[in-house]
Every structure is written in C-alpha cells, then in structure tokens.
Design an enzyme around this catalytic site. Structure first.
Site, PDB file in Angstrom:
ATOM      1  CG  HIS A  83      -2.146   0.843   1.024  1.00 49.40           C
ATOM      2  ND1 HIS A  83      -2.111   2.220   1.002  1.00 49.40           N
ATOM      3  CD2 HIS A  83      -3.449   0.499   0.839  1.00 49.40           C
ATOM      4  CE1 HIS A  83      -3.324   2.690   0.813  1.00 49.40           C
ATOM      5  NE2 HIS A  83      -4.156   1.673   0.707  1.00 49.40           N
ATOM      6  N   GLY A 173       8.080   9.798   9.103  1.00 49.61           N
ATOM      7  CA  GLY A 173       7.522  10.365   7.885  1.00 49.61           C
ATOM      8  C   GLY A 173       6.608  11.547   8.158  1.00 49.61           C
TER       9      GLY A 173
END
Length: 515
Positions: A83, A173
């Site tokens: 994903h 992130g």
C-alpha cells in the site's frame, strides 16, 4: 437525546507486528469516552486501519496519542508493503456523525494537525474538506512518490511543503489529516494470480481513468491473489452494487471472476440497505421495514421519555449539567414555536423573513442542547472512569492524573457550550417577545426564564470543574467567558422585560399568564 459524535479512522504503516498494533490500539482505548469499533490489519499491505468514535475532544486526544505512539514504534526506513504510504501514521480522517457537521470536523482536523506538528515535529498535510489548496484535496497527490520520494522533495520543492511542521522527514515520515464524508474501503479478490488483470480492472473502474465517479482503485497482489483495492468516497452517488457489477463485468473480459470480497473497517448501514434493495429488486423498500431499525427507534424514544425519571434516580448521572442543557433545549423550542406562530400572519409581514431565520437558529440551538444532555452525562462518567484507573506505580499514577485532567477539561467544556447556547436562546427570546406574535408573549417570556436558568446551572457546573483542573489558564479563560455571557444575558433580560411592559403592560417580573 443524542450527542455530538465523530468517527476517526487512522491508517498505520504496520500490519505485521501484533505487539506494535496492540500498543497503538491501547493508546486509543485508554482515552475516556473513546470507543474502538474495529481494527483491520493486512500483512501484504503492511497496514492497519483502526476505527474509533466518541465525542470530538476525546477522539482528537486519542488520535494524537496514537500518532505519538506510532512515531515511536514504526520506522519507515525499514517499512515495506503493497500500500502507498508517507507516514508511520499515514492518514487520519475525521468523519462527522451525530450532531457534528463537516465544518466542525475541519476545525478538529486542523487543530490536531497543529498539535502534531508542534508537539511531535511531524510534518502534517491537510486533505479532503480540510485541505488548504485544491491540489491537496485528493490523497493520491499527497502520497506521490511515497515516503522515499517525499523525503527528498519536502526539503527542496516549495509545492511539497507541509501545512504544519518542519520541512524534513524523520523515520515517522509525514501524516495526512483531514475531514471527509463516510468512505467504504472495499477490496475484491479475483480468481487469478495475475496482478496485471487486477490493474486493468482497477483502471476501468476508477474515476481518474474514466471509470465510475467517487471510486478510487488500485490493482495489487495480496495473499497470492489478484486484488482490486477500492475506496468509495460517496456511496450515495455511486452505489456499492454498481461498483461490484462493473468489477464483475470487467474481470469477465479477461476470463476471470470475483472470488470473494472484503471490507476494511466499517460500512454505513444505509450502503448495505441500498445494495439489498438493488439485488433483491425491492423498489418500494423503506429502511423502516428493517426490524432492528424500528426496534432501536422505539428504545430511543423510551430513553428520551425517561429523562426525568433518570434525573430523579439515585445516580450521579444525569445531573445538573444535563438538566441545564434540557432547560436550554426547552427554551430554544419555545422560541421556535413563537417564531412559527408569527409566520404567515399579515399583521407580522414586516418580520416574516426574520422569523424564518429565527426558526433556523432556534432549531439548531435546540438540537445542540439536546445533544448536550447526553454529552454532559458522558463527560462526568469519563471523569469517574479516569478516577478508577490503577495508581500503584509511578507510571500508572501519571497516566491516571493525565486521564483525570483530560476528562475534567472535557467535563467543563460541555456545560460551557451549554452556557453559550443558553445566552443565544435568551437573546432570541427577547427578540420574539418584542416583534413576534403577541398572543405568544407568555411563551417568549417562558423561553427567556428557562434560558436564564440554563445559563445559571451550566455556569455553576463550569465553575465547579474549573476549581479541580490543573490548567489554570483554561480555568481563567472559562471564568472570563462566563462573565461576558452573564453580561449579555442581563442585557437580553432587560430587552425582554421592556418588550413585555410595552406590548402587554406586564411589569418587571415576568408573568406566567399573559393573555
């Protein structure tokens, strides 16, 4: 009575380590008033979706706690999965449920975004209804290049600068936070291991390549089988049954069929009802024909009717805060009644347009105050639940203290909102007393009296909570706002009493019988 509810469905970039997933789930579940509804992990996607709901403030707190925990446990430099992703907590959508609109969800999302950026130094992008730029509405644009690509672009490309936070990525992130309508995450597995077929079917189905509107789709290999992974962003306009049938027809072009399908997370009941209506050809079907729907409606009606019995019972909830909201809801209801009795009368043609506006305002206030009846009870129950947390170790004591503080802050926020709404109702009562149907003057006066009582009771609950919280700045701001609200209420009462004197000859004291 209902309460303001919001749903949150964060996606975390780990679907393989049970200890990590469990730790994040515990962070969410530990926040009083938050209910974890579902958890879905996929090892091939290497992704977990957790669904939880509750009142807005606790849900935002749970989302922050989960983001912080995921940042500690997930290193995207080591992460691999099918994903697309850019963050340890990749995306955090808020979905409005009962008595909570999209604009409020946007505010909630932006508030969480600022907090995540400031407290955790994680870059935050806003998407869907919360987006600050048109090119950031779609999640795909923000995920372009994934974590690896964004790691470089965020530092050199002004177009990739985050809405909040630093222009650099750490191991956690970036996180995308937003507000959107209910979404159905629906995956179809084909009778083939050829991922190219899944990609072709996905391309035919998704909107971006000429397929169905409100459908996003990718083709991938999951568990050794070709999968069409889809998000249905508005099932009311592109129904689930239509999507399924198009996937089935496109797959048949390549000699394969649908093997099985799965939901990721939860699905609105109305989407299933629509699918059942289509497949069973029940053209005249009414959702009220569902046994459980009719049964739950009956139980809710019984619960609402029993509020005064529950208020009189020997339990801590509902209490004074709920009673304040109940009184305020009655005040708003009376205001709406007077305004409606004024509409359509030649004698009051000059105020017809304003009465229409007052009806809308009063109905909104009534719904919000009705929601606060249950919300106040729930807020106090959360305080009690926090007090019952274990306190044997220093860590447990710290967690308990934080939970009590958070629950107490929320327990003050609910009656403070009630106080605001009560003052609005009182001001509207003064207006309809002055310009509304003269035959309903007693009702306008009663609305004012109830609104003032609601303000007095709500303010008492706020002040009691203010005395117990550690955040003295918050307590001081509450006190200042209450002073302003009480000053507004006094002015509104003066206007209401003046209207009664001038229009019906009633002196300073409001009469309960005006003819």
């Amino acid at each position: 009575m209902s309460q303001a509810l919001v749903e949150c469905i964060p996606n975390f970039s780990d679907g393989r380590r049970e200890d990590v997933i469990e730790a994040i789930t515990r962070e969410i579940a530990s926040v009083p008033g938050v209910h974890v509804l579902d958890r879905h992990s996929d090892a091939d996607h290497n992704r977990t979706v957790i669904t939880f709901a509750g009142a807005p403030e606790p849900v935002s707190q749970a989302a922050f706690a989960a983001i912080a925990r995921a940042a500690e446990l997930i290193d995207l430099d080591q992460h691999r999965g099918e994903h697309p992703r850019i963050g340890a907590t990749d995306v955090v959508p808020f979905v409005p449920l009962a008595e909570f609109d999209m604009a409020s969800c946007v505010e909630l999302a932006r508030g969480l975004g600022r907090r995540v950026a400031d407290a955790l130094a994680i870059p935050v992008y806003l998407y869907e209804a919360a987006a600050t730029r048109p090119d950031r509405v779609n999640l795909e644009n923000l995920r372009r290049g994934e974590y690896e690509g964004l790691k470089e672009a965020i530092e050199v490309d002004p177009a990739r600068a985050p809405d909040f936070g630093p222009k650099r990525l750490g191991k956690a992130g970036a996180t995308v936070i937003g507000a959107r309508a209910p979404l159905i995450a629906y995956n179809v597995y084909l009778t083939s291991d050829d991922v190219e077929i899944a990609k072709k079917v996905a391309a035919a189905v998704r909107q971006s390549s000429g397929g169905l509107r409100y459908v996003k789709a990718l083709g991938m290999l999951v568990e050794g089988r070709a999968q069409v992974s889809m998000n249905l962003t508005d099932f009311t306009r592109t129904p689930l049954a239509r999507v399924v049938e198009m996937v089935r027809r496109e797959a048949a072009r390549y000699g394969v069929a649908v093997h099985h399908a799965e939901l990721v997370g939860l699905i609105p009941q109305s989407a299933l009802v629509d699918a059942a209506r289509w497949y069973l050809q029940l053209d005249d079907f009414n959702p009220d024909q569902v046994l459980e729907t009719r049964l739950y409606a009956a139980f809710r009606a019984d619960q609402d009717a029993g509020f005064l019995d529950r208020l009189a019972a020997g339990s801590a909830t509902p209490g004074g805060g709920s009673a304040a909201a109940y009184a305020g809801a009655m005040a708003a209801g009376l205001v709406a009644m007077v305004a409606r009795l004024t509409q359509g009368k030649k004698k009051y043609a000059a105020v017809e347009a304003r009465m229409l506006e007052i009806v809308d305002q009063a109905d909104r206030l009534r719904k919000e105050l009705e929601a606060a009846v249950a919300a106040d009870s729930r807020a106090f129950e959360d305080v009690l639940a926090a007090m019952r947390l274990p306190k044997e170790t220093d860590q447990e004591k710290s967690r308990r203290s934080q939970a009590i503080e958070q629950a107490s802050l929320h327990a003050a926020a609910v009656p403070l909102a009630t106080a605001r709404h009560a003052v609005e109702a009182l001001e509207l009562a003064a207006e309809v007393a002055a310009t509304g149907n003269l035959n309903a003057a007693s009702d306008a006066a009663s609305a004012g009296a109830l609104a003032r009582a609601a303000l007095t009771a709500a303010a008492m609950n706020v002040r009691v909570n203010a005395a117990s919280v550690q955040d003295r700045a918050a307590a001081a701001s509450w006190a200042a706002e209450l002073s302003r609200l009480e000053a507004r209420a006094t002015e509104a009462e003066k206007r209401l009493q003046q209207a009664l004197r001038e229009r019906v000859g009633i002196d300073d004291q409001v009469s309960d019988r005006i003819v």
